[in-house]
Design an enzyme around this catalytic site. Structure first.
Site, PDB file in Angstrom:
ATOM      1  N   SER A 140       0.862  -1.199   0.000  1.00 22.32           N
ATOM      2  CA  SER A 140       0.000   0.000   0.000  1.00 22.32           C
ATOM      3  C   SER A 140       0.890   1.239   0.000  1.00 22.32           C
ATOM      4  CB  SER A 140      -0.865   0.021   1.260  1.00 22.32           C
ATOM      5  OG  SER A 140      -1.478   1.288   1.413  1.00 22.32           O
ATOM      6  N   TYR A 154      -1.090   0.041  10.406  1.00 23.15           N
ATOM      7  CA  TYR A 154      -1.261  -0.448   9.027  1.00 23.15           C
ATOM      8  C   TYR A 154      -0.060  -0.037   8.167  1.00 23.15           C
ATOM      9  CZ  TYR A 154      -3.529  -1.001   4.417  1.00 23.15           C
ATOM     10  OH  TYR A 154      -3.839  -1.368   3.131  1.00 23.15           O
TER      11      TYR A 154
END
Ligand SMILES: NC(=O)c1ccc[n+]([C@@H]2O[C@H](COP(=O)([O-])OP(=O)(O)OC[C@H]3O[C@@H](n4cnc5c(N)ncnc54)[C@H](OP(=O)(O)O)[C@@H]3O)[C@@H](O)[C@H]2O)c1
Length: 248
Positions: A140, A154
């Site tokens: 990501s 995250y």
């Protein structure tokens, strides 16, 4: 781009980006293994794959090492080899350091977004070496640019995943195995933190003023998995509609 006779495992293929990747590989003739925990959603994706090529469906929780080993065992029993692994399954948890959510989120997210990737990669390695295949990790842009403090867990785990991609590429290259990552920016899927049913996804800024579809991420994954990318390893492909340019 034909993947006829290629055996492809896609984790987290019961929904979102993983489902789109599995369907795209099926369309190109691959023998796809789809996996996730939700039986109903897996069956729905299997139906979509079947239009092109019947997938092997394995219900598994990637936080359980035995389930991971079962995915590999059942794939080898059915197809006798593994050519491509896409480590896509992932979750998001928001957290804060001023309450007890950070460590809980870290333990939960690390299990699936990092540990399961390592266990899965480790388990397929002998088979991928045998076929001189390749591995793609879905990372990501959060691994490179933090959106907000609530996403620290995250983002830091995606950053670790990027290091893992490089390390795996460095080690497995001598066996003819390529390892790459794809880092999406915002993508239109139902991903949301489990802990917060009220969660409203923020509007992320992008240069192109659009989000990617899951299918667009699938297109890049198929390119990287194909022979057209024979010279590409240890790379991290950004598909973010210019999100990082706006954020930096
Ligand atoms: N959507 C975005 O904007 C975006 C942006 C950048 C990166 N990504 C990354 O892209 C990947 C896919 O995201 P997505 O948006 O497609 O998410 P999603 O729609 O929520 O799908 C997540 C997938 O992971 C599976 N999964 C989650 N926990 C699992 C577990 N313990 N065991 C087995 N499977 C599990 C889910 O299957 P079950 O629920 O059936 O178990 C589902 O198939 C993730 O790695 C995410 O970090 C997404």
């Amino acid at each position: 781009m034909s993947f006829k006779s290629k055996v492809v495992i896609v984790t987290g293929s019961s929904a979102g980006i993983g489902a789109a990747i599995a369907i795209a590989f099926s369309r190109e003739g691959a023998d796809v293994v789809i996996t996730g925990r939700n039986r109903e959603r897996l069956e729905k994706v299997a139906e979509e794959c079947k239009v092109h090529q019947s997938p092997l469906v394995i219900r598994a929780d990637l936080t359980n090492d035995r389930d991971v080993e079962e995915i590999v065992k059942k794939t080898i029993e059915k197809h006798g080899k593994i050519d491509i692994l896409v480590n896509n399954a992932g979750i998001v948890q928001l957290s804060s350091l001023v309450d007890d959510t950070f460590i809980k989120a870290f333990d939960q997210v690390a299990q699936i977004n990092l540990r399961a990737v390592i266990k899965m990669t480790n388990s397929v390695t002998p088979h991928i070496i045998a076929t001189k295949g390749n591995i793609i990790n879905i990372s990501s842009v959060s691994g490179r640019q933090l959106y907000a403090y609530q996403y620290t867990v995250y983002g830091m785990l995606k950053a670790s995943l990027d290091y893992f991609t490089q390390g795996a590429a460095l080690e497995l290259g001598k066996y003819g195995v390529r390892v790459n990552a794809v880092s999406p920016g915002p993508v239109e899927t139902d991903i949301k933190p489990d802990s917060n049913p009220e969660y409203k996804r923020p509007t992320f800024p992008t240069v192109l003023q659009r989000y990617s579809t899951a299918e667009e991420i699938g297109d890049v994954v198929l390119f990287l998995a194909s022979d057209k990318a024979n010279g590409i390893t240890g790379s991290n492909y950004t598909v973010d509609n210019g999100y990082l340019l706006v954020k930096s």
